[in-house]
Design a protein around this motif. Sequence first.
Motif, PDB file in Angstrom:
ATOM      1  N   SER A 112       0.801  -1.222   0.000  1.00 19.64           N
ATOM      2  CA  SER A 112       0.000   0.000   0.000  1.00 19.64           C
ATOM      3  C   SER A 112       0.833   1.271   0.000  1.00 19.64           C
ATOM      4  CB  SER A 112      -0.948   0.007   1.208  1.00 19.64           C
ATOM      5  OG  SER A 112      -0.222  -0.113   2.419  1.00 19.64           O
ATOM      6  N   ILE A 113       2.122   1.170   0.324  1.00 19.45           N
ATOM      7  CA  ILE A 113       2.970   2.363   0.301  1.00 19.45           C
ATOM      8  C   ILE A 113       3.140   2.897  -1.120  1.00 19.45           C
ATOM      9  CG2 ILE A 113       5.244   1.312  -0.030  1.00 19.45           C
ATOM     10  CD1 ILE A 113       6.237   3.192   2.240  1.00 19.45           C
ATOM     11  N   SER A 114       2.762   2.087  -2.112  1.00 16.93           N
ATOM     12  CA  SER A 114       2.821   2.555  -3.502  1.00 16.93           C
ATOM     13  C   SER A 114       1.910   3.752  -3.740  1.00 16.93           C
ATOM     14  CB  SER A 114       2.427   1.422  -4.452  1.00 16.93           C
ATOM     15  OG  SER A 114       1.064   1.038  -4.252  1.00 16.93           O
ATOM     16  N   GLU A 115       0.937   3.959  -2.833  1.00 16.07           N
ATOM     17  CA  GLU A 115       0.016   5.079  -2.980  1.00 16.07           C
ATOM     18  C   GLU A 115       0.752   6.416  -2.980  1.00 16.07           C
ATOM     19  OE1 GLU A 115      -2.789   4.720   0.156  1.00 16.07           O
ATOM     20  OE2 GLU A 115      -3.514   2.742  -0.462  1.00 16.07           O
ATOM     21  N   ILE A 116       1.909   6.478  -2.324  1.00 16.48           N
ATOM     22  CA  ILE A 116       2.643   7.733  -2.238  1.00 16.48           C
ATOM     23  C   ILE A 116       3.952   7.695  -3.022  1.00 16.48           C
ATOM     24  CG2 ILE A 116       1.674   8.233   0.044  1.00 16.48           C
ATOM     25  CD1 ILE A 116       4.486   7.469   1.198  1.00 16.48           C
ATOM     26  N   ALA A 117       4.268   6.571  -3.654  1.00 16.89           N
ATOM     27  CA  ALA A 117       5.573   6.399  -4.292  1.00 16.89           C
ATOM     28  C   ALA A 117       5.822   7.421  -5.396  1.00 16.89           C
ATOM     29  CB  ALA A 117       5.707   4.988  -4.849  1.00 16.89           C
ATOM     30  N   MET A 118       4.773   7.838  -6.095  1.00 18.78           N
ATOM     31  CA  MET A 118       4.926   8.733  -7.242  1.00 18.78           C
ATOM     32  C   MET A 118       4.617  10.193  -6.909  1.00 18.78           C
ATOM     33  SD  MET A 118       5.920   6.899  -9.834  1.00 18.78           S
ATOM     34  CE  MET A 118       6.216   5.150 -10.015  1.00 18.78           C
ATOM     35  N   ASP A 119       4.524  10.528  -5.653  1.00 21.84           N
ATOM     36  CA  ASP A 119       4.090  11.878  -5.279  1.00 21.84           C
ATOM     37  C   ASP A 119       5.049  12.972  -5.730  1.00 21.84           C
ATOM     38  OD1 ASP A 119       1.814  10.910  -4.216  1.00 21.84           O
ATOM     39  OD2 ASP A 119       2.268  11.360  -2.118  1.00 21.84           O
ATOM     40  N   LYS A 120       6.321  12.633  -5.951  1.00 23.97           N
ATOM     41  CA  LYS A 120       7.280  13.639  -6.418  1.00 23.97           C
ATOM     42  C   LYS A 120       7.514  13.565  -7.926  1.00 23.97           C
ATOM     43  CE  LYS A 120       9.779  14.363  -2.078  1.00 23.97           C
ATOM     44  NZ  LYS A 120      11.105  14.395  -1.400  1.00 23.97           N
ATOM     45  N   THR A 121       6.760  12.691  -8.590  1.00 26.40           N
ATOM     46  CA  THR A 121       6.837  12.564 -10.051  1.00 26.40           C
ATOM     47  C   THR A 121       5.417  12.548 -10.592  1.00 26.40           C
ATOM     48  OG1 THR A 121       6.998  10.161  -9.763  1.00 26.40           O
ATOM     49  CG2 THR A 121       9.049  11.355 -10.131  1.00 26.40           C
ATOM     50  N   VAL A 122       4.805  13.707 -10.639  1.00 25.65           N
ATOM     51  CA  VAL A 122       3.399  13.823 -11.022  1.00 25.65           C
ATOM     52  C   VAL A 122       3.168  13.289 -12.428  1.00 25.65           C
ATOM     53  CG1 VAL A 122       1.495  15.433 -11.394  1.00 25.65           C
ATOM     54  CG2 VAL A 122       3.073  15.790  -9.488  1.00 25.65           C
ATOM     55  N   GLU A 123       4.119  13.518 -13.328  1.00 23.40           N
ATOM     56  CA  GLU A 123       3.978  13.034 -14.706  1.00 23.40           C
ATOM     57  C   GLU A 123       3.834  11.521 -14.737  1.00 23.40           C
ATOM     58  OE1 GLU A 123       5.993  14.359 -18.861  1.00 23.40           O
ATOM     59  OE2 GLU A 123       7.360  13.464 -17.398  1.00 23.40           O
ATOM     60  N   ALA A 124       4.615  10.826 -13.909  1.00 25.02           N
ATOM     61  CA  ALA A 124       4.528   9.367 -13.854  1.00 25.02           C
ATOM     62  C   ALA A 124       3.197   8.923 -13.261  1.00 25.02           C
ATOM     63  CB  ALA A 124       5.694   8.813 -13.035  1.00 25.02           C
ATOM     64  N   LYS A 125       2.759   9.598 -12.214  1.00 30.02           N
ATOM     65  CA  LYS A 125       1.501   9.236 -11.565  1.00 30.02           C
ATOM     66  C   LYS A 125       0.325   9.380 -12.537  1.00 30.02           C
ATOM     67  CE  LYS A 125       0.610  10.755  -7.377  1.00 30.02           C
ATOM     68  NZ  LYS A 125       0.198  11.604  -6.245  1.00 30.02           N
ATOM     69  N   GLU A 126       0.336  10.451 -13.318  1.00 28.62           N
ATOM     70  CA  GLU A 126      -0.803  10.739 -14.181  1.00 28.62           C
ATOM     71  C   GLU A 126      -0.735  10.012 -15.525  1.00 28.62           C
ATOM     72  OE1 GLU A 126      -1.001  14.969 -14.528  1.00 28.62           O
ATOM     73  OE2 GLU A 126      -1.808  15.231 -12.491  1.00 28.62           O
ATOM     74  N   ASN A 127       0.481   9.637 -15.959  1.00 30.91           N
ATOM     75  CA  ASN A 127       0.626   9.069 -17.298  1.00 30.91           C
ATOM     76  C   ASN A 127       0.968   7.586 -17.317  1.00 30.91           C
ATOM     77  OD1 ASN A 127       0.183  11.663 -18.181  1.00 30.91           O
ATOM     78  ND2 ASN A 127       2.303  12.068 -18.756  1.00 30.91           N
ATOM     79  N   SER A 128       1.900   7.151 -16.472  1.00 29.67           N
ATOM     80  CA  SER A 128       2.386   5.775 -16.540  1.00 29.67           C
ATOM     81  C   SER A 128       1.328   4.789 -16.057  1.00 29.67           C
ATOM     82  CB  SER A 128       3.661   5.627 -15.707  1.00 29.67           C
ATOM     83  OG  SER A 128       4.682   6.467 -16.192  1.00 29.67           O
ATOM     84  N   ILE A 129       1.444   3.566 -16.569  1.00 23.52           N
ATOM     85  CA  ILE A 129       0.539   2.483 -16.158  1.00 23.52           C
ATOM     86  C   ILE A 129       1.051   1.911 -14.844  1.00 23.52           C
ATOM     87  CG2 ILE A 129      -0.437   0.252 -16.782  1.00 23.52           C
ATOM     88  CD1 ILE A 129       0.185   1.023 -19.741  1.00 23.52           C
ATOM     89  N   GLN A 130       0.195   1.860 -13.852  1.00 24.16           N
ATOM     90  CA  GLN A 130       0.572   1.330 -12.549  1.00 24.16           C
ATOM     91  C   GLN A 130      -0.128  -0.019 -12.323  1.00 24.16           C
ATOM     92  OE1 GLN A 130       0.908   4.941  -9.587  1.00 24.16           O
ATOM     93  NE2 GLN A 130      -0.908   5.247 -10.847  1.00 24.16           N
ATOM     94  N   LEU A 131       0.647  -1.064 -12.124  1.00 25.99           N
ATOM     95  CA  LEU A 131       0.098  -2.371 -11.749  1.00 25.99           C
ATOM     96  C   LEU A 131       0.136  -2.439 -10.236  1.00 25.99           C
ATOM     97  CD1 LEU A 131       1.946  -4.765 -14.241  1.00 25.99           C
ATOM     98  CD2 LEU A 131      -0.143  -3.490 -14.609  1.00 25.99           C
ATOM     99  N   VAL A 132      -0.996  -2.207  -9.590  1.00 24.07           N
ATOM    100  CA  VAL A 132      -1.009  -2.063  -8.143  1.00 24.07           C
ATOM    101  C   VAL A 132      -2.132  -2.892  -7.507  1.00 24.07           C
ATOM    102  CG1 VAL A 132       0.068   0.218  -8.102  1.00 24.07           C
ATOM    103  CG2 VAL A 132      -2.401   0.046  -8.385  1.00 24.07           C
ATOM    104  N   CYS A 133      -1.892  -3.302  -6.270  1.00 23.60           N
ATOM    105  CA  CYS A 133      -2.923  -4.013  -5.509  1.00 23.60           C
ATOM    106  C   CYS A 133      -3.872  -3.053  -4.810  1.00 23.60           C
ATOM    107  CB  CYS A 133      -2.269  -4.935  -4.483  1.00 23.60           C
ATOM    108  SG  CYS A 133      -1.288  -6.268  -5.215  1.00 23.60           S
ATOM    109  N   THR A 134      -3.466  -1.785  -4.637  1.00 22.72           N
ATOM    110  CA  THR A 134      -4.304  -0.780  -3.981  1.00 22.72           C
ATOM    111  C   THR A 134      -5.098  -0.028  -5.041  1.00 22.72           C
ATOM    112  OG1 THR A 134      -2.392   0.691  -4.021  1.00 22.72           O
ATOM    113  CG2 THR A 134      -2.834  -0.484  -1.962  1.00 22.72           C
ATOM    114  N   SER A 135      -6.142  -0.666  -5.544  1.00 21.28           N
ATOM    115  CA  SER A 135      -6.888  -0.137  -6.683  1.00 21.28           C
ATOM    116  C   SER A 135      -8.158   0.601  -6.259  1.00 21.28           C
ATOM    117  CB  SER A 135      -7.266  -1.285  -7.621  1.00 21.28           C
ATOM    118  OG  SER A 135      -7.982  -2.284  -6.900  1.00 21.28           O
ATOM    119  N   THR A 136      -8.078   1.365  -5.191  1.00 21.35           N
ATOM    120  CA  THR A 136      -9.243   2.084  -4.714  1.00 21.35           C
ATOM    121  C   THR A 136      -9.350   3.456  -5.368  1.00 21.35           C
ATOM    122  OG1 THR A 136     -10.263   3.119  -2.782  1.00 21.35           O
ATOM    123  CG2 THR A 136      -7.884   2.841  -2.720  1.00 21.35           C
TER     124      THR A 136
END
Length: 326
Positions: A112-136
């Motif tokens: 679940s810590i992946s929820e904050i992993a991209m907080d300093k890379t907004v471009e990655a958060k908004e554009n990249s595909i994230q394969l995550v278990c926290t899909s809320t």
Amino acid sequence: MNKSFKIFVYPHKPDDPFANVLLPEDYNPEGPYTSELYFKKALFNSHFITKDPNEAHLFYMPFSILHLRHDPRIGPEKLQDFVKDYIFNISHKYPFWNRTGGADHFYTACHSISEIAMDKTVEAKENSIQLVCTSTYFVTGYFPHKDVSLPQIWVKKHDPGTLVSSKRNRLAFFAGRVNSPVRAALFKHWVNDTEIFAHFGGLETNDGKEQLRSKFCLHVKGFEINTARVTDALHYGCVPVILANHHDLPFTDILNWKSFSVVVHYMDVPVLRKILQGISFEELSWLQSNVMKVRKHFEWNVPAVDYDAFYMTMYELWLRKSSVRV
């Protein structure tokens, strides 16, 4: 997909200082958050890998969020900086990130810590595909149309054997802590019930005995949405009951979850027993039969096997590759 899908993995050498984070394990990992590790291991050994980035459909950033969290050099405090620096490095060394703003790049994370992993890379958060278990949908960094809900699978060492539905003499089962309002409601209404076994805390053994006795196994949202309870239920042939609103179930673009599970709004916890008892014998048999059919989609195998969790995840990625415009 099998014939043409190609992934380019950013290369890293065994003597890299962070090889433990960037390269796959040479052993079979254990624990509840290892889906990201099994996926990486399977991908590195698959025919989907290409060394020619010009023929790649997607680009894989192979850092492990789980290993970064536990690495004493990084930990939760420096996780965001590591990801930011990693993307800065590949975007300056290679031309591929800048062509799409990272839209044809992906990474995996099951903690679940992946929820904050991209907080300093907004471009990655908004554009990249994230394969995550926290899909809320309540996580600001998760985008249902773009990201993929990865199943959280606690790999079992032994197959439960024959899964006879006639021996399931209990209506429903749940075990866990009270760490959310919906779980508090569940224990308030059903902790002493004879049909719904709601056990406070963990079980002494995790051998599947209670799941094998039960017709339905409850996934009740806790502090986080991600849990291995759903895949545990399928492993033991128990029909999952989903009591967690506003999130994507794993492989939701491929599987019809209503054909092998029961989705209940958490406001209906007080009438849960009535809902489950209202399911006819014929419908329950249909659900149980479909559970047996989909179990293979929620298993990690070494090496990967057609239609297992690895191939299902690859197909989710395959569905998204056509959305990227270079």
